[in-house]
Each structure stands twice: as structure tokens, then as C-alpha cells.
Enzyme design. Sequence first.
Site, PDB file in Angstrom:
ATOM      1  N   GLY A  97     137.404  15.685 -12.128  1.00 35.43           N
ATOM      2  CA  GLY A  97     136.575  15.753 -11.102  1.00 35.43           C
ATOM      3  C   GLY A  97     136.364  15.453  -9.915  1.00 35.43           C
ATOM      4  O   GLY A  97     136.207  15.675  -9.022  1.00 35.43           O
ATOM      5  N   ARG A 125     132.024  20.982 -16.208  1.00 38.71           N
ATOM      6  CA  ARG A 125     130.907  20.091 -15.598  1.00 38.71           C
ATOM      7  C   ARG A 125     130.276  20.815 -14.503  1.00 38.71           C
ATOM      8  O   ARG A 125     131.052  22.337 -14.453  1.00 38.71           O
ATOM      9  CB  ARG A 125     131.206  19.316 -15.222  1.00 38.71           C
ATOM     10  CG  ARG A 125     132.558  18.586 -16.753  1.00 38.71           C
ATOM     11  CD  ARG A 125     133.007  17.006 -16.095  1.00 38.71           C
ATOM     12  NE  ARG A 125     132.566  16.358 -15.015  1.00 38.71           N
ATOM     13  CZ  ARG A 125     133.224  15.211 -14.264  1.00 38.71           C
ATOM     14  NH1 ARG A 125     134.204  15.030 -14.751  1.00 38.71           N
ATOM     15  NH2 ARG A 125     132.493  14.676 -13.690  1.00 38.71           N
ATOM     16  N   GLN A 172     131.191  12.197  -5.146  1.00 33.96           N
ATOM     17  CA  GLN A 172     132.645  13.507  -4.992  1.00 33.96           C
ATOM     18  C   GLN A 172     131.727  14.226  -4.407  1.00 33.96           C
ATOM     19  O   GLN A 172     132.603  15.203  -2.853  1.00 33.96           O
ATOM     20  CB  GLN A 172     132.474  14.018  -6.548  1.00 33.96           C
ATOM     21  CG  GLN A 172     133.552  13.029  -7.637  1.00 33.96           C
ATOM     22  CD  GLN A 172     133.178  13.047  -8.804  1.00 33.96           C
ATOM     23  OE1 GLN A 172     132.677  14.106  -8.928  1.00 33.96           O
ATOM     24  NE2 GLN A 172     134.480  12.412  -9.865  1.00 33.96           N
ATOM     25  N   ASP A 322     130.380   4.502 -13.999  1.00 35.95           N
ATOM     26  CA  ASP A 322     131.244   4.818 -14.969  1.00 35.95           C
ATOM     27  C   ASP A 322     131.508   3.609 -15.868  1.00 35.95           C
ATOM     28  O   ASP A 322     132.861   4.050 -16.878  1.00 35.95           O
ATOM     29  CB  ASP A 322     132.682   4.928 -14.299  1.00 35.95           C
ATOM     30  CG  ASP A 322     132.796   6.389 -13.488  1.00 35.95           C
ATOM     31  OD1 ASP A 322     132.549   7.233 -13.552  1.00 35.95           O
ATOM     32  OD2 ASP A 322     133.477   5.842 -12.218  1.00 35.95           O
TER      33      ASP A 322
HETATM   34  C1  S3P Z   1     133.832   9.133  -8.379  1.00 35.07           C
HETATM   35  C2  S3P Z   1     132.601   9.595  -8.215  1.00 35.07           C
HETATM   36  C3  S3P Z   1     132.305   9.321  -9.859  1.00 35.07           C
HETATM   37  C4  S3P Z   1     132.888   8.862 -10.551  1.00 35.07           C
HETATM   38  C5  S3P Z   1     134.361   9.122 -11.039  1.00 35.07           C
HETATM   39  C6  S3P Z   1     134.805   9.023  -9.691  1.00 35.07           C
HETATM   40  C7  S3P Z   1     135.055   9.552  -6.882  1.00 35.07           C
HETATM   41  O1  S3P Z   1     131.633  10.486  -9.736  1.00 35.07           O
HETATM   42  O2  S3P Z   1     132.026   8.670 -11.691  1.00 35.07           O
HETATM   43  O3  S3P Z   1     135.144   8.748 -11.570  1.00 35.07           O
HETATM   44  O4  S3P Z   1     136.177   9.067  -6.904  1.00 35.07           O
HETATM   45  O5  S3P Z   1     133.908   9.877  -5.403  1.00 35.07           O
HETATM   46  P1  S3P Z   1     130.641  11.185  -9.156  1.00 35.07           P
HETATM   47  O6  S3P Z   1     130.673  11.776  -7.960  1.00 35.07           O
HETATM   48  O7  S3P Z   1     129.868  12.384 -10.083  1.00 35.07           O
HETATM   49  O8  S3P Z   1     129.314  10.682  -8.867  1.00 35.07           O
END
Ligand code: S3P
Length: 441
Positions: A97, A125, A172, A322
Site C-alpha cells: 500500500g 484496498r 500514505q 500496524d
Molecule cells: C505506512 C502508513 C500506514 C501503515 C503502513 C505504512 C507508511 O498506512 O499502516 O504499514 O509507510 O506510510 P496508512 O497510511 O494506511 O495508515
Amino acid sequence: MPNSLLIKKKIRKFNKIISVSGDKSISIRWVLLASLASGVSKAQNLLISEDVQAAIQAVRKLGIKVVMRDKFCKIYGNGLNGFKYKKNLTINAENSGTLGRLILGFLINTTIPIKLIGDQSLSKRDFKRVSDPLSKFGAILKLKNKKNLPLVIQGSKNLKPISYLEKKGSAQCKSSVIFAGLRTKGTTIIKAKKSRNHTELMCNYLRLPVSVKRKKKYDEIKVKKVKKIKPFDYKIPSDISSSAFFIVLTVLSKNSKLVVKNVNINQSRIGVIQILKKMGADIIFKNKKTYKGEKIADIQIRGGKTLNAINCPSKLNSGAIDEFLVIFLVAAKAKGISYFKDLAELNHKESPRLKWSSKILNMIGIKNTVTESTIKIYGNPDLELKKQIVIKDYLKDHRVFMTGVIAALSFGGKWKIHNKESIKTSFPNFLNIIKELKKND
Ligand code: S3P
């Protein structure tokens, strides 16, 4: 190699010093930013996992030379306009993701359509959460069912800055918009609910035009068009999310002690430590230092302390986002009823994790009640298992697999956990460290 793992007995006491692999969030951000730098950047201790390999493959597809040697990685950036956008280009974010969402911010200036795909889990997703703000810059993003991958992005040379309110606490989404803002004339303004801030710290270290005003609940971020990114070397610290599995194993193991070396303890990532300490765990940071804006320390854990239930304040959620699957194992063994709320985001991860948490708790005989965003866990300090447990069909979510392993080693019983290969996305070395802890067992 059989692809399921059998565990037949609990771990006995251990006393070890370990190192876990490089931080995944920082590794992916380094690959992406280094690929637009003007010159060669080198990383040490880059996480070598499928998610990071997918990031490397992605920038290679965009015409960037990358050389991998053991734990060193060299990226030959060609400057801000160094990506070669070709016709019929498909980028595969696989299970990641972070890669899938962050790279869209970088691709915002492509005038040639680029397709983004992912594996079965990533294809379920939500990508609307990034396509919505990115299309406001003037890009066109077409998604399957208006929400999922595959997605096609066609950017523009005439991007307009945006004002964006990020309400989910998603690093993210925030990072994707920061990267798009760096490619856009004018000032992009982001008001973002607190989430991990590795992007902001890396941009700050690189002196990129990203400024952050920290408010109590939100951060106000202003981004201007970047003129140049200088190449930069980076020694990636160890990942607290990977460390968390061993931290919990130690907390749940009588007379055990563990030190995890050189871990990133960024304030926006240490929710797991804050929650476990509130529950009575004995965890301390040693040898604290700062590296390129990131805080790093050795984490020392002593196991077997009395654990109490927690009514978890939501403000700790984003820093532990996480880690809840393993945190719930501690709640399972704690005295009293624990309650966690405002966790709807957990069902938007590699698998619907709040649902999976409840399933695992049911499997180990721990009463729990779950809704779309809350879970109540009725702890049992005498929890000891003898039965057989099988974990399968979990969309190969690496963290479900590793949580299963920690539950088996902590509570006993006979476990069969399918799809051992799932750990390759984030932590291929996980089972070797477990072996190391079991030596002299
Ligand atoms: C991450 C942000 C989180 C986290 C993912 C890594 C990142 O996700 O759960 O494992 O590196 O920016 P979300 O932005 O969906 O909260």
C-alpha cells in the site's frame, strides 16, 4: 519447502540481543526520493523484502539504474525529470500500500497514462483515498469500480496546488500529496491528522520546501515546488513494527530478557511501547541517538511482569496502527477487560485486521466483542493452550502470520499456520530470529 509452519511447543526463557531488518516505511521513501535526486545515493541496511524490491522494480521501470549488493543499494538518480514515461507502462506495487499510494504522488506529472496494479490483497484496498486529492491537482486517475486497482494515472504539466484535509490519520495519503505538491507550482496546504512523519523528516533533512507546524491534533504542512534533490546516503534504522513481535514475545515469556538493537523510535511510531508500558510491561530505551532527524535506540524488554487490562486512549492508535494484532495477544493474557476504540482503519490493511484479531482471539479461547471500530478483550492471565489451531485464508497478511507464531510460542497448543511465504513482504528474516531465540531452549 512446505509452505505452512507447524509449531508444537511454547518457547522457554531466553536472554538475547537481536537486530531486526531495516524500517519498511523509511526504506520505500528513500528509494523513491533517491530516484529523483541529481546523482548517486547509497543506502545501508535497506530492508530487502518484496515490498521494497517492488519499489526498486518500479523505479527501474521508470528508467532509473539501481544496483543492489548485499545490504547496500545504490540508486543513480537522474534529477527531477529523470523518470522515463513510456507508452503502455505498468507498475506493479504487489502487496505494498505504501508503494502504491506514495508513487502516485511522484507520477503526478506524467502526460502518458501509466497503469498501477497490485496483488490480490492490494487490489481489494481503497485507492480512492489518494485518487481524490491527486485528481484535484489536475491529474486524471481512473480506478476499477471507482475505488480499486488497477488504476490508470495521467498527470499534467500544468498542475494546480491544492488544500487538503487528511482526516484518517493515513501517512500514505499525506505523503502522496506531499510528493505531488513537490512537483506543483504554488503552495499546497495540507491539514493532516497525526500519523507517522518519516516523509516530513526526510524532506526536512534534504532541505526540500516542506514546512510543518505541529498542532495538538493536526499538523499543518505547506509544500512548494522543489528545484533539486541532492543525492543522499542513508543508514536505515531497524523497524519497530518488526521488533514489536519480539517485544510482545518477551513481555509474555517469564524470566526472559531481550535487547533489540538500533530501532527507529520516532515518536509517531512508538504506540506499541506506550500501550504495553501502560499495561505493566518492563520496556526501556537505551543508547538513544538522533540520525537525520529520526530517533533511534536499543530497546530492552524484561518479560513475565504482571499485565493489566487497558482502556486504550485513541490518541495512541496511529503510533501503533500496524501493531494491534500482537498488542491484542498481550490483552488476552492481561488481568481484566481491555477496550480499544476508533480502529476502523485496521480493516483497511493487508487483510481486515480487526476482524482477524477477533478470529485469532476466538481460536485461542479468549472472549471478545468486536464492532467495525472497537474491540473488547476479556483477558485470562492463566491462558495456556493444548488444542490444535489452524490459521489459513488470511490474504497472506504478513502480520497475521507473525501474530500466529507469537501466539503459538507464548500460549502453547499445536499450531499450523499456512502460507509461510507471506513474511517475505516485510520481514523475510523473521523465522531465523525465532530460531535464534529458541537456541538452548
Ligand atoms: C505506512 C502508513 C500506514 C501503515 C503502513 C505504512 C507508511 O498506512 O499502516 O504499514 O509507510 O506510510 P496508512 O497510511 O494506511 O495508515
